[in-house]
Motif scaffolding. Structure first.
Motif, PDB file in Angstrom:
ATOM      1  N   THR A 132       0.697  -1.256   0.030  1.00  0.00           N
ATOM      2  CA  THR A 132       0.121   0.191  -0.064  1.00  0.00           C
ATOM      3  C   THR A 132       0.860   1.235   0.051  1.00  0.00           C
ATOM      4  OG1 THR A 132      -0.260   0.015   2.270  1.00  0.00           O
ATOM      5  CG2 THR A 132      -2.042  -1.016   1.211  1.00  0.00           C
ATOM      6  N   LEU A 184       0.991  -2.523 -11.462  1.00  0.00           N
ATOM      7  CA  LEU A 184      -0.194  -1.636 -11.112  1.00  0.00           C
ATOM      8  C   LEU A 184      -0.044  -0.146 -10.782  1.00  0.00           C
ATOM      9  CD1 LEU A 184      -3.405  -2.235 -10.588  1.00  0.00           C
ATOM     10  CD2 LEU A 184      -2.804  -2.311  -8.035  1.00  0.00           C
ATOM     11  N   VAL A 232      -3.379  -9.124  -6.380  1.00  0.00           N
ATOM     12  CA  VAL A 232      -2.027  -9.414  -5.539  1.00  0.00           C
ATOM     13  C   VAL A 232      -1.770 -10.899  -5.621  1.00  0.00           C
ATOM     14  CG1 VAL A 232      -2.122  -7.370  -3.961  1.00  0.00           C
ATOM     15  CG2 VAL A 232      -3.180  -9.498  -3.301  1.00  0.00           C
ATOM     16  N   ASP A 233      -2.476 -11.669  -6.408  1.00  0.00           N
ATOM     17  CA  ASP A 233      -2.766 -13.202  -6.423  1.00  0.00           C
ATOM     18  C   ASP A 233      -1.786 -13.695  -7.630  1.00  0.00           C
ATOM     19  OD1 ASP A 233      -3.691 -13.361  -3.778  1.00  0.00           O
ATOM     20  OD2 ASP A 233      -5.754 -13.091  -4.859  1.00  0.00           O
ATOM     21  N   LYS A 275      -5.871 -18.536   2.311  1.00  0.00           N
ATOM     22  CA  LYS A 275      -7.318 -17.973   2.967  1.00  0.00           C
ATOM     23  C   LYS A 275      -7.081 -16.967   4.195  1.00  0.00           C
ATOM     24  CE  LYS A 275     -10.233 -19.827   0.184  1.00  0.00           C
ATOM     25  NZ  LYS A 275     -10.623 -19.140  -0.728  1.00  0.00           N
ATOM     26  N   THR A 290      -4.813 -13.291   4.701  1.00  0.00           N
ATOM     27  CA  THR A 290      -3.909 -12.417   3.969  1.00  0.00           C
ATOM     28  C   THR A 290      -2.529 -12.110   4.906  1.00  0.00           C
ATOM     29  OG1 THR A 290      -3.865 -10.048   2.929  1.00  0.00           O
ATOM     30  CG2 THR A 290      -4.743 -10.351   5.336  1.00  0.00           C
ATOM     31  N   CYS A 314     -13.866 -16.755  -6.723  1.00  0.00           N
ATOM     32  CA  CYS A 314     -12.625 -15.861  -6.184  1.00  0.00           C
ATOM     33  C   CYS A 314     -12.563 -14.466  -6.890  1.00  0.00           C
ATOM     34  CB  CYS A 314     -11.383 -16.873  -6.224  1.00  0.00           C
ATOM     35  SG  CYS A 314     -10.188 -16.169  -5.082  1.00  0.00           S
ATOM     36  N   LEU A 372     -12.116 -10.430  -7.478  1.00  0.00           N
ATOM     37  CA  LEU A 372     -11.306  -9.489  -6.902  1.00  0.00           C
ATOM     38  C   LEU A 372     -12.235  -8.260  -6.931  1.00  0.00           C
ATOM     39  CD1 LEU A 372      -8.662  -8.096  -6.004  1.00  0.00           C
ATOM     40  CD2 LEU A 372      -8.500  -7.466  -8.616  1.00  0.00           C
ATOM     41  N   ALA A 410      -9.593  -7.404   4.411  1.00  0.00           N
ATOM     42  CA  ALA A 410      -9.101  -8.432   3.582  1.00  0.00           C
ATOM     43  C   ALA A 410      -9.571  -9.825   3.999  1.00  0.00           C
ATOM     44  CB  ALA A 410      -7.360  -8.106   3.447  1.00  0.00           C
ATOM     45  N   ASN A 411      -9.171 -10.018   5.194  1.00  0.00           N
ATOM     46  CA  ASN A 411      -9.477 -11.275   5.851  1.00  0.00           C
ATOM     47  C   ASN A 411     -10.807 -11.665   5.547  1.00  0.00           C
ATOM     48  OD1 ASN A 411      -7.073 -12.524   6.539  1.00  0.00           O
ATOM     49  ND2 ASN A 411      -6.837 -11.781   8.280  1.00  0.00           N
ATOM     50  N   LEU A 444     -11.379 -12.684   1.865  1.00  0.00           N
ATOM     51  CA  LEU A 444     -10.853 -13.893   1.781  1.00  0.00           C
ATOM     52  C   LEU A 444     -11.966 -14.952   2.262  1.00  0.00           C
ATOM     53  CD1 LEU A 444      -7.025 -13.627   2.207  1.00  0.00           C
ATOM     54  CD2 LEU A 444      -8.089 -13.019   0.148  1.00  0.00           C
ATOM     55  N   GLY A 483     -14.691 -16.005   0.121  1.00  0.00           N
ATOM     56  CA  GLY A 483     -14.218 -16.662  -0.914  1.00  0.00           C
ATOM     57  C   GLY A 483     -13.427 -15.603  -2.192  1.00  0.00           C
ATOM     58  N   SER A 523     -11.090 -12.126  -3.528  1.00  0.00           N
ATOM     59  CA  SER A 523      -9.818 -11.821  -3.432  1.00  0.00           C
ATOM     60  C   SER A 523      -9.775 -10.378  -3.141  1.00  0.00           C
ATOM     61  CB  SER A 523      -9.324 -12.183  -4.971  1.00  0.00           C
ATOM     62  OG  SER A 523      -7.924 -11.679  -4.903  1.00  0.00           O
ATOM     63  N   ALA A 524      -8.630  -9.952  -2.350  1.00  0.00           N
ATOM     64  CA  ALA A 524      -8.525  -8.600  -2.029  1.00  0.00           C
ATOM     65  C   ALA A 524      -7.133  -7.863  -2.300  1.00  0.00           C
ATOM     66  CB  ALA A 524      -8.469  -8.708  -0.404  1.00  0.00           C
ATOM     67  N   ALA A 525      -7.240  -6.641  -2.645  1.00  0.00           N
ATOM     68  CA  ALA A 525      -6.343  -5.734  -2.688  1.00  0.00           C
ATOM     69  C   ALA A 525      -6.456  -4.452  -2.597  1.00  0.00           C
ATOM     70  CB  ALA A 525      -5.728  -6.101  -4.289  1.00  0.00           C
ATOM     71  N   MET A 526      -5.513  -3.796  -1.769  1.00  0.00           N
ATOM     72  CA  MET A 526      -5.641  -2.527  -1.307  1.00  0.00           C
ATOM     73  C   MET A 526      -4.588  -1.612  -1.717  1.00  0.00           C
ATOM     74  SD  MET A 526      -7.200  -4.780   0.747  1.00  0.00           S
ATOM     75  CE  MET A 526      -8.628  -4.846   1.834  1.00  0.00           C
ATOM     76  N   LEU A 570      -7.423  -1.333 -10.468  1.00  0.00           N
ATOM     77  CA  LEU A 570      -8.238  -2.130  -9.798  1.00  0.00           C
ATOM     78  C   LEU A 570      -9.569  -2.356 -10.067  1.00  0.00           C
ATOM     79  CD1 LEU A 570      -6.569  -2.543  -6.104  1.00  0.00           C
ATOM     80  CD2 LEU A 570      -6.054  -3.945  -7.974  1.00  0.00           C
TER      81      LEU A 570
END
Lengths: 272, 272, 272
Positions: free
Chosen positions: A67, A99, A146-147, A197, A199, B16, B18, B32-33, B36, B39, B41-44, B54
């Motif tokens: 971040t 990104l 981010v995956d 699962k 982060t 999954c 995003l 984020a958790n 996840l 199911g 997907s996270a990105a900050m 994003l």
């Protein structure tokens, strides 16, 4: 190799070594707690002079690009420069590579300082190798949050190119983890699917590798980190079947693991 | 409605998807958790071009205004504009509305891009409706940190006005949760009082709603999120009686809940 | 003193008082959850006008200097000025003092506003007293990341000098905690060695002391916080033997502790 890994883990517990970080806000707490769990000391900063100060008084430094805020455009290259100057390992996790513009500029600014350890998933390692012009890589690996979208073995030649460029080590995380210094390739499997699962498993591994890099060469430190994570992941998965309980158990097991525990995790080394 | 909710939950587990975020530092890890756990997907991120990136590659985007820094003055409106342009749901959580000048300016800059989902407590929803000039609201709802001082039903007409303005949905969290698209009002109760003793339940719900909004219309996504939270809250409260254990159990139960589990939580829909 | 401590703890549970914060990204989630666990309300901000707003509507304010970004150079002194102006307690945790230029400048800018409570480890308290020119201190206490290298008793005269300067209280955390208002010195021991294996125990104590300072004078608030932490630490250590489980148990026990529980922790007060 096993005895060097065990020694790295045990020396870390005895020395409580400091590895400072510039790291992302999402997982910074887990990074610090993982570093403490393996016996290290943690300190996170954002300004260039603070990062330089931590590089100087610490044994290694961790940079995770999650971040970003504007101050990082100066401080991340400054940390890399300081680490290069003083011969300390900088662990670079190029999260989110591809990104936005700032991320790319920072990574180009870091390149001349050849961070001794690069850690990422397959897609990140491939993208970094390409960004730094280290080898031609097939198209199609754009950012997807981010995956990783690429497999670990797909990143082998990129990882080796990066390691030869830096003179250090590169660790690629996945179902099978791969660690290389350019001429050796270590592969280790284990851990748990639950690690995807929660982060911050990759981020906190980067922080732990930085702690280990205060006590060992880049290749040993990166491999010790990967094995410690596989060990803790397997033990935690035997206790907890859901992600939040798993995360608690994971840090607990990371704390519990002895040098011998970590060194006895399965791995194979191939000369290439 | 039940089957659409169950499908949303199950499709999310399969895909999954995003949903990127600009979100506050206090609760970003829980956001984020939670994403996840259901199911997703996270990105900050923080920069405008990163947020736009994003929005483009993700299915929806989450903006939580908790701990603003200067870069957000540009990037939050940019994310809203990008979401509007590409027809993707932006979930806006106007935490802290009324506190300081930057927050107000950002919210005014976001207004033209009509975020498809607004989530907040009653006080925040009322304040946003007033700030955007959507209806005259009685005075007396100034900021009180981040906790609501108004009741959920007090926010009904503000929520409906907001939903009619955006053409999407508004979710008001409280002892009874209220979700409206302007013409329908869903009410659901459940959860646990311990949810107010853990920071970030509302924030992480916003992140989960963004994930669900990649698979469903705004009203369904917001209702599915509220029901999933009630479900997980009730199950967690049956296991844990104190806040930190409760938080662990909450994420575990969010992960465990099937589409059927979520859809079978009680709710009522009223046409208005 | 015992009954004042018990009253502080109980009044906090009843009033749900707000103490806003500017605090570091590493431990901000734990700070907020600890503040909620003792019955308070939390809100974290970065901008000056937001901090001033929270000082005005809250009963006290917490400043922790961990992960500074540029906006804090203005907002931390502004928060201190606002607290001074309105006679509200500002709890200052000078984490990382000595590292980089911005940190030093901020602390010098804060000095005229005499924060009513200072909390830190021995090294931080000694460094702050020296930076503010309150007494000559022996050389050799440079920064070492964020962990103390000095013993708590070594910081006694620095702590007393600081307390006399501010007219408030100073709390020094360590194996034995020390709280002084310049003329009285309270010492309390307890807690658990695992508290050093979890990041943010000191940071979150600062946040809790700020919450207690909404209900009590600085000396009582700081002592109540230290006793509550010793209590929760001991109880958690009876349940959990590893850091992540310990952290969960710690917040749970902080939540459980009654005013009587906290007041019955051992402490001694010496007039000096």
């Amino acid at each position: 190799m096993g005895s060097r890994i065990a020694e790295t883990v045990e020396r870390t517990k005895a020395a409580c070594p400091l590895a400072g970080s510039i790291t992302n806000a999402v997982t910074v707490n887990l990074v610090a707690n993982a570093q403490l769990a393996v016996g290290g000391s943690a300190a996170m900063v954002n300004f260039a002079d603070e990062a330089e100060g931590l590089v100087e008084i610490g044994g290694a430094f961790y940079v995770n690009m999650g971040t970003l805020v504007p101050v990082h455009a100066e401080s991340i290259p400054a940390a890399a420069r300081a680490a290069h100057k003083w011969g300390k390992a900088l662990v670079l996790d190029p999260v989110g590579i591809g990104l936005g513009g700032v991320r790319t500029r920072i990574l180009l600014d870091v390149k001349p300082f050849r961070p001794l350890i690069v850690r990422g998933n397959a897609s990140e390692v491939i993208a970094l190798s390409r960004l730094w012009g280290l080898e031609a890589v097939a198209e199609g690996s754009g950012p997807r949050g981010v995956d990783a979208v690429d497999g670990v073995e797909d990143a082998l030649s990129a990882a080796r190119a990066l390691a030869r460029f830096t003179g250090g080590a590169v660790a690629v995380s996945g179902a099978v983890d791969l660690v290389t210094d350019g001429s050796r390739v270590a592969r280790c499997s284990g851990g748990s699917p639950l690690m995807t699962k929660v982060t911050g498993m990759g981020c906190s591994l980067g922080g732990v590798v930085a702690v280990y890099a205060t006590q060992a060469d880049p290749f040993t430190a990166a491999l010790a980190g990967a094995l410690a994570y596989n060990r803790a992941g397997e033990r935690a998965a035997a206790i907890a079947y859901t992600p939040a309980s798993f995360q608690v158990a994971f840090i607990d097991e990371l704390y519990r693991a002895t040098g011998e525990d970590v060194a006895s995790q399965p791995f194979e080394i191939e000369e290439v």
